[in-house]
Scaffold this active site. Sequence first.
Site, mmCIF file in Angstrom:
data_model
loop_
_atom_site.group_PDB
_atom_site.id
_atom_site.type_symbol
_atom_site.label_atom_id
_atom_site.label_comp_id
_atom_site.label_asym_id
_atom_site.label_seq_id
_atom_site.Cartn_x
_atom_site.Cartn_y
_atom_site.Cartn_z
ATOM 1 N N ALA A 72 0.808 -1.225 0.000
ATOM 2 C CA ALA A 72 0.000 0.000 0.000
ATOM 3 C C ALA A 72 0.840 1.272 0.000
ATOM 4 C CB ALA A 72 -0.937 -0.005 1.204
ATOM 5 N N THR A 73 2.030 1.239 0.607
ATOM 6 C CA THR A 73 2.858 2.446 0.601
ATOM 7 C C THR A 73 3.205 2.822 -0.844
ATOM 8 O OG1 THR A 73 3.804 1.836 2.727
ATOM 9 C CG2 THR A 73 5.025 3.462 1.442
ATOM 10 N N ASN A 157 -6.588 2.803 10.334
ATOM 11 C CA ASN A 157 -5.793 1.727 10.926
ATOM 12 C C ASN A 157 -5.701 1.811 12.443
ATOM 13 O OD1 ASN A 157 -4.284 4.065 9.797
ATOM 14 N ND2 ASN A 157 -2.660 3.240 11.104
ATOM 15 N N GLN A 185 -6.812 -1.331 5.158
ATOM 16 C CA GLN A 185 -7.420 -1.921 6.358
ATOM 17 C C GLN A 185 -8.818 -2.464 6.083
ATOM 18 O OE1 GLN A 185 -6.008 -2.469 9.259
ATOM 19 N NE2 GLN A 185 -4.109 -1.340 8.921
ATOM 20 N N SER A 205 -2.752 -3.876 0.444
ATOM 21 C CA SER A 205 -1.541 -4.659 0.749
ATOM 22 C C SER A 205 -1.917 -6.108 1.058
ATOM 23 C CB SER A 205 -0.890 -4.115 2.026
ATOM 24 O OG SER A 205 0.229 -3.342 1.734
ATOM 25 N N HIS A 207 -0.386 -8.271 3.084
ATOM 26 C CA HIS A 207 -0.169 -8.783 4.442
ATOM 27 C C HIS A 207 -1.223 -8.335 5.441
ATOM 28 C CE1 HIS A 207 1.646 -5.135 6.443
ATOM 29 N NE2 HIS A 207 1.773 -4.775 5.187
ATOM 30 N N THR A 246 10.515 -6.932 -12.919
ATOM 31 C CA THR A 246 10.041 -8.315 -13.006
ATOM 32 C C THR A 246 8.993 -8.561 -11.931
ATOM 33 O OG1 THR A 246 12.173 -9.002 -13.859
ATOM 34 C CG2 THR A 246 10.796 -10.729 -12.911
ATOM 35 N N CYS A 347 3.681 1.594 11.817
ATOM 36 C CA CYS A 347 4.665 2.300 10.996
ATOM 37 C C CYS A 347 5.204 3.533 11.691
ATOM 38 C CB CYS A 347 4.041 2.688 9.673
ATOM 39 S SG CYS A 347 3.128 1.323 8.998
#
Length: 404
Positions: A72-73, A157, A185, A205, A207, A246, A347
């Site tokens: 997401a960043t 978040n 989120q 994201s 994760h 790649t 973060c």
Amino acid sequence: MSKIYLDNHATTRIDPVVVEAMLPWMDRFYANPGSTTHEAGREVKQLMEDAVTSIASQFDASPDEVIITSGATESNNLAVFGVCQHPRQKKRKIVSLVTEHQALLGPLERLAKSGFDVVYLPVQKHPSAEAGIVDLQRVADAVDSETAMVSVMLSNNEIGAIQPIREIANICSRFHVPLHTDASQAVGRMPIDIKKLGVNLLSFSGHKVYGPKGIGGLVVHSTSAPLRIYPQIVGGGQQQNLRSGTLNTMGIIGLAKALELAAKYCERDTKHVFGLRNLMWSRLSAAVDGLLFNGPSWEEESASPTLDQVKVSRRLAGNLSLCFPKVEGQSLMLETPNLALSSGSACTSTDSAPSHVLRAIGRSEDQSRATLRVGFGRFNTREEVEFAVDLLIRAYEKLSTFVA
Ligand SMILES: Cc1ncc(COP(=O)(O)O)c(C=O)c1O
């Protein structure tokens, strides 16, 4: 009971089914999907296309509307810089919220330094039941024909506040302003259809949704006029020249599987974490005098809510941000080493400044420091939550005697 993981907003445990899907990609499928001169490369290319099609379908998007990123960043950076720094971009105003994640605030700060006018809208404060949610009138007053883009996160978040994105999209469309949302989120925690939401750009994201780290995406959906994105990573021209490099093949397979499971289990997971949140809140609030929760309120009557009840909520079902009277969140965490909790965003956890989100909803510096964020997830059990509550009550009783 050993360690209990209750920090599912920072990241989630990778689902074993996702791990299993990824394993063959560690050794068997090693060809480069760009190597179409041989069979092995063509096979991987086809499997990648299938995986991206599957990822896109989870947002009701087409495969060419998905740009795979490292998370997401990067997606937020691509959305913000890609739209605002496009050579044909003439507009210089951006509208966003004070409560955004650093992964969005960082790019916005940089654009502000280069001459953009960034308007950070406030959110409602406590004691409003909608604390953390933007007032739509403020959005309507801020957006105009000079606005290059609007970026508002789908859900927060720290406090789980769910923003009225559909209504914000209606305001943006009046002026043909592209709307970006950081949905990191929200993905897997509520059904997301980019067309129904009315957004043009959506970051996520892997994760945060029981998938691997270092993989995510930006969904780009043009409505009336085509959206022009200026690529930020240039090189070999992969992904329609919008993000060279790649492809992270193993990550993409894991992401596709994680999103497939999220769609399958969204209702079950949502009801599960809703029940765990209610259990923790009802027990802790009965035991700790003056305990507060941060962010929007929710209906907690129903022990087993329907998905419709959960869906209309203004708050993520698995989020609980607690403000303990007079005891710092950090001290509580030190006293409960078996619990994985957090005091705010992962973060910014190295930053000792009180959370900008808690300050924005009207909490004092002391209250912000007295906050613990709990994020419930798919793999948590009621037994774990009961045990965690016992530990927290004991820790609070011990620490509060020192400050009385
Ligand atoms: C709302 C939000 N946006 C962006 C991010 C950044 O995600 P990543 O670290 O996967 O790039 C996070 C992660 O904490 C988040 O919660």
